[in-house]
Every structure is written in C-alpha cells, then in structure tokens.
Design a protein around this motif. Structure first.
Motif, PDB file in Angstrom:
ATOM      1  N   GLU A 182       0.958  -1.199   0.073  1.00  0.00           N
ATOM      2  CA  GLU A 182      -0.017   0.049   0.018  1.00  0.00           C
ATOM      3  C   GLU A 182       0.870   1.417   0.127  1.00  0.00           C
ATOM      4  O   GLU A 182       0.502   2.281  -0.719  1.00  0.00           O
ATOM      5  CB  GLU A 182      -0.978   0.110   1.155  1.00  0.00           C
ATOM      6  CG  GLU A 182      -1.917   1.214   1.349  1.00  0.00           C
ATOM      7  CD  GLU A 182      -2.483   1.153   2.446  1.00  0.00           C
ATOM      8  OE1 GLU A 182      -3.470   2.096   2.835  1.00  0.00           O
ATOM      9  OE2 GLU A 182      -2.515   0.437   3.477  1.00  0.00           O
ATOM     10  N   ASN A 183       1.893   1.289   0.880  1.00  0.00           N
ATOM     11  CA  ASN A 183       2.918   2.677   0.894  1.00  0.00           C
ATOM     12  C   ASN A 183       3.399   2.716  -0.435  1.00  0.00           C
ATOM     13  O   ASN A 183       3.521   4.061  -0.885  1.00  0.00           O
ATOM     14  CB  ASN A 183       3.797   2.370   1.969  1.00  0.00           C
ATOM     15  CG  ASN A 183       4.610   1.308   1.815  1.00  0.00           C
ATOM     16  OD1 ASN A 183       4.549   0.291   1.142  1.00  0.00           O
ATOM     17  ND2 ASN A 183       5.841   1.334   2.492  1.00  0.00           N
ATOM     18  N   GLN A 184       3.820   1.814  -1.306  1.00  0.00           N
ATOM     19  CA  GLN A 184       4.583   1.918  -2.568  1.00  0.00           C
ATOM     20  C   GLN A 184       3.478   2.612  -3.405  1.00  0.00           C
ATOM     21  O   GLN A 184       3.887   3.258  -4.276  1.00  0.00           O
ATOM     22  CB  GLN A 184       5.058   0.457  -2.946  1.00  0.00           C
ATOM     23  CG  GLN A 184       6.179  -0.032  -2.071  1.00  0.00           C
ATOM     24  CD  GLN A 184       6.674  -1.097  -2.677  1.00  0.00           C
ATOM     25  OE1 GLN A 184       5.771  -2.470  -2.765  1.00  0.00           O
ATOM     26  NE2 GLN A 184       7.669  -1.643  -2.994  1.00  0.00           N
ATOM     27  N   MET A 185       2.261   2.079  -3.333  1.00  0.00           N
ATOM     28  CA  MET A 185       1.314   2.604  -4.259  1.00  0.00           C
ATOM     29  C   MET A 185       0.958   3.820  -4.072  1.00  0.00           C
ATOM     30  O   MET A 185       0.776   4.688  -4.980  1.00  0.00           O
ATOM     31  CB  MET A 185      -0.087   1.596  -4.227  1.00  0.00           C
ATOM     32  CG  MET A 185      -1.278   1.881  -5.177  1.00  0.00           C
ATOM     33  SD  MET A 185      -2.256   3.266  -4.338  1.00  0.00           S
ATOM     34  CE  MET A 185      -3.229   2.259  -3.107  1.00  0.00           C
ATOM     35  N   LEU A 186       0.552   4.269  -2.579  1.00  0.00           N
ATOM     36  CA  LEU A 186       0.616   5.836  -2.559  1.00  0.00           C
ATOM     37  C   LEU A 186       1.723   6.677  -2.921  1.00  0.00           C
ATOM     38  O   LEU A 186       1.521   7.749  -3.465  1.00  0.00           O
ATOM     39  CB  LEU A 186       0.251   5.767  -0.810  1.00  0.00           C
ATOM     40  CG  LEU A 186      -0.829   5.141  -0.465  1.00  0.00           C
ATOM     41  CD1 LEU A 186      -0.860   5.222   1.200  1.00  0.00           C
ATOM     42  CD2 LEU A 186      -2.093   5.723  -1.046  1.00  0.00           C
ATOM     43  N   ASP A 187       2.972   6.177  -2.579  1.00  0.00           N
ATOM     44  CA  ASP A 187       3.981   6.837  -3.198  1.00  0.00           C
ATOM     45  C   ASP A 187       4.154   7.020  -4.786  1.00  0.00           C
ATOM     46  O   ASP A 187       4.351   8.198  -5.296  1.00  0.00           O
ATOM     47  CB  ASP A 187       5.285   6.036  -2.797  1.00  0.00           C
ATOM     48  CG  ASP A 187       5.622   6.377  -1.398  1.00  0.00           C
ATOM     49  OD1 ASP A 187       5.151   7.299  -0.831  1.00  0.00           O
ATOM     50  OD2 ASP A 187       6.609   5.526  -0.783  1.00  0.00           O
ATOM     51  N   MET A 188       3.673   5.937  -5.620  1.00  0.00           N
ATOM     52  CA  MET A 188       3.567   6.103  -7.002  1.00  0.00           C
ATOM     53  C   MET A 188       2.334   7.005  -7.332  1.00  0.00           C
ATOM     54  O   MET A 188       2.607   7.848  -8.418  1.00  0.00           O
ATOM     55  CB  MET A 188       3.123   4.597  -7.402  1.00  0.00           C
ATOM     56  CG  MET A 188       3.080   4.656  -8.854  1.00  0.00           C
ATOM     57  SD  MET A 188       2.872   2.894  -9.567  1.00  0.00           S
ATOM     58  CE  MET A 188       1.197   2.536  -8.847  1.00  0.00           C
ATOM     59  N   ILE A 189       1.216   7.029  -6.433  1.00  0.00           N
ATOM     60  CA  ILE A 189       0.089   8.092  -6.935  1.00  0.00           C
ATOM     61  C   ILE A 189       0.589   9.316  -6.531  1.00  0.00           C
ATOM     62  O   ILE A 189       0.216  10.377  -7.426  1.00  0.00           O
ATOM     63  CB  ILE A 189      -1.201   7.573  -6.327  1.00  0.00           C
ATOM     64  CG1 ILE A 189      -1.744   6.273  -6.728  1.00  0.00           C
ATOM     65  CG2 ILE A 189      -2.377   8.676  -6.419  1.00  0.00           C
ATOM     66  CD1 ILE A 189      -2.757   5.778  -6.194  1.00  0.00           C
ATOM     67  N   LYS A 190       1.275   9.512  -5.674  1.00  0.00           N
ATOM     68  CA  LYS A 190       1.870  11.016  -5.192  1.00  0.00           C
ATOM     69  C   LYS A 190       2.928  11.294  -6.301  1.00  0.00           C
ATOM     70  O   LYS A 190       2.601  12.551  -6.755  1.00  0.00           O
ATOM     71  CB  LYS A 190       2.559  11.019  -3.787  1.00  0.00           C
ATOM     72  CG  LYS A 190       2.889  12.192  -3.489  1.00  0.00           C
ATOM     73  CD  LYS A 190       3.628  12.134  -1.975  1.00  0.00           C
ATOM     74  CE  LYS A 190       4.223  13.477  -1.583  1.00  0.00           C
ATOM     75  NZ  LYS A 190       4.851  13.273  -0.272  1.00  0.00           N
ATOM     76  N   GLN A 191       3.633  10.640  -6.819  1.00  0.00           N
ATOM     77  CA  GLN A 191       4.529  10.730  -7.748  1.00  0.00           C
ATOM     78  C   GLN A 191       3.892  11.319  -9.169  1.00  0.00           C
ATOM     79  O   GLN A 191       4.483  12.486  -9.869  1.00  0.00           O
ATOM     80  CB  GLN A 191       5.402   9.733  -8.281  1.00  0.00           C
ATOM     81  CG  GLN A 191       6.325  10.110  -9.501  1.00  0.00           C
ATOM     82  CD  GLN A 191       7.406   8.862  -9.706  1.00  0.00           C
ATOM     83  OE1 GLN A 191       7.423   7.452  -8.745  1.00  0.00           O
ATOM     84  NE2 GLN A 191       8.109   8.833 -10.667  1.00  0.00           N
ATOM     85  N   TYR A 192       2.792  10.774  -9.561  1.00  0.00           N
ATOM     86  CA  TYR A 192       2.116  11.130 -10.752  1.00  0.00           C
ATOM     87  C   TYR A 192       0.837  11.833 -10.444  1.00  0.00           C
ATOM     88  O   TYR A 192       0.236  12.220 -11.756  1.00  0.00           O
ATOM     89  CB  TYR A 192       1.759   9.842 -11.628  1.00  0.00           C
ATOM     90  CG  TYR A 192       2.904   8.814 -12.089  1.00  0.00           C
ATOM     91  CD1 TYR A 192       3.517   9.328 -13.166  1.00  0.00           C
ATOM     92  CD2 TYR A 192       3.538   7.765 -11.332  1.00  0.00           C
ATOM     93  CE1 TYR A 192       4.873   8.554 -13.779  1.00  0.00           C
ATOM     94  CE2 TYR A 192       4.582   7.198 -11.839  1.00  0.00           C
ATOM     95  CZ  TYR A 192       5.358   7.746 -12.906  1.00  0.00           C
ATOM     96  OH  TYR A 192       6.545   6.845 -13.382  1.00  0.00           O
TER      97      TYR A 192
END
Length: 274
Positions: A182-192
């Motif tokens: 989940e934390n990796q997915m949130l980082d990815m969404i934050k990046q894009y």
C-alpha cells in the motif's frame, strides 16, 4: 697497536654518521586516499515483483446438453479458432426430438380446428429442439490454445460436469498480475498525481521469466485495483505483454521489473562503501 685502534675508531665513526644521514633521508610512511566530490543527480532503480501470468481471455468450455462424446476434433495443446467445432455429443436423440417437433408444427398448421396456442407451443418446442441439436456441436467461443483434455470418446458428460471439456486460452497477449504494498502504491500515486495518471505515464515494465531470462518484449501497466487486500495490505496490479511468439503460457509465473526514477539524489559509488 695504538695506531690500529685509532684507525678502527675513525672507520666506526664514519659508518655511524652515514647511517644517521641515511635514516634522516627516508620518508615516513603515509597513506593517501582518493576523494570524490558528491553531487545531486537523477538515478533509475528497478524493483521486482512476483507475478502470475494469464491469457487475456481464458474460457472453460462445458457442454450445454447431456450425452456421450462421439467425436473429439482437436488435439491437446492445439491452436483453435473462434466457432471451431471441438467436440460432438451423441446427436441421435436430439435429431429425433427435432424431427418430432417439426412434424408437430406441420400438423398444427394443417389442422384448422387447432387453436393458435397449440401452434405457438409446437413452434417453441421446435426452436428448443433445434437449439439442443446445435448444442451437440461444442464450439470454441474464442481464438486460443487448447489445454489438456480430461475426457475421451465414450465419456458421458453434461452441463454439471466438475471439469470442463477443455480450456481455451487466448494468449496472443498475456496479463501479468502482481501485488504492490500500500505504501508503495501511495508513493506512486503521489509521484504521478493520480491513479489514472500513473497508469498513463508510468514507464514500460519488463518481465523476467521463470527460467531467469528477460522476456524480449516490454509490457505496460494497464490496471490497478481500486481496493486493498485486508489480509495482505497489498494492491493488485496488472501489466499486459505482447505474446506474438506464444512463449508465455496461461498459468505461468515470472517477475515484473518496474523502473523507478529518483530525482536530485546523492549518489555514492558502491566501491566507496565498506
């Protein structure tokens, strides 16, 4: 005797002086280390995720009528086309039922004393008998590759069989399903900026096959689950790959490699670490 002793003393004094001068000229031991000026730069790192491979469409084919298999028209592992006949179920009882239904319709049409309701009923029975007869030819609904066949000619089958007659997988393209924390997915969404932007803008991904070789065609992430697994805390993600050489098979496995670009980071060479 005194003269000899004097000569020896003079020679000894000269040797001692030479040794002292020699020790003064030898440099002391020093250790030199190379220095490196560290600057901010961009780097791309790769992260791997275990993946399960599936054809873009996998269909379990089951009969719609009951009966004995009289013909199997494909080989196991063979490529099949949409609407191709794969199996034939004993047609004798269904042909007889259809002929009776046709005869009943003709009789109802010729008998002027019969009510229209009987004629309609006979026509419905004819249609049903016709459909059942057509269902004795089991066809493939998709293009794909046939699985192993657990039945043989003479086997009695029905729509309630536990195993399908065959499974056909369209593997012209394949999906690779994997999970991300989940934390990796949130980082990815934050990046894009958003999930949709992440799907559109993420770079191509690679697939390492189960034998360790890198698959020759890159893939693209095209779906991210809208829910998070309560048991694992992970998000399901799907990548799609072209499979024009049919190297990847439904049910296979591999590792998805996703490149992640980190901007303005401090890069220290590995050789400088201990």
């Amino acid at each position: 005797m005194r003269k000899s002793a004097f000569v020896i003393l003079v020679i000894g004094a000269i040797l001692m002086t030479a040794c002292k001068e020699g020790s003064k000229s030898a440099p002391k031991g020093e250790t030199y280390y190379e220095t490196l000026e560290v600057e901010l730069s961009d780097r791309t790192l790769s992260t791997g995720y275990s993946a399960a491979i599936s054809g873009v469409q996998t269909v379990e084919i089951r009969p719609q009528v009951s009966g004995m298999i009289t013909d199997i028209l494909i080989e196991e592992g063979e490529s099949v086309r949409k609407d191709q006949v794969l199996f034939i179920i004993d047609q004798t009882p269904y042909k007889a039922a259809y002929e009776i239904a046709v005869a009943n319709v003709k009789s109802a049409q010729n008998d002027l004393t019969d009510a229209q309701a009987r004629l309609a009923l006979c026509k419905a029975e004819e249609v049903n008998a016709s459909n059942n007869l057509s269902y004795t030819e089991v066809r493939s609904p998709v293009n794909g590759v046939a699985s192993m066949i657990p039945y043989r000619v003479g086997a009695l089958v029905s729509s309630s069989i536990s195993q399908p007659l065959v499974t056909v997988s369209d593997d012209s393209r394949v999906y690779a399903y994997f999970s991300m924390a989940e934390n990796q997915m949130l980082d990815m969404i934050k990046q894009y900026g958003s999930m949709n932007n992440a799907i559109r803008q993420m770079p191509e991904v690679e697939l390492v096959m189960s034998n360790g070789d890198l698959y020759e065609y890159p893939g693209k992430i095209n779906a991210i689950s809208g829910t998070i697994s309560e048991s694992t805390g992970a998000v399901s993600i799907r990548a799609v790959f072209n499979n024009r050489n049919h190297l990847l098979r439904n049910g296979g496995s591999g590792t998805i490699v996703i490149p992640v670009t980190i901007k303005d980071c401090i890069v220290i060479p590995q050789s400088a670490t201990y």
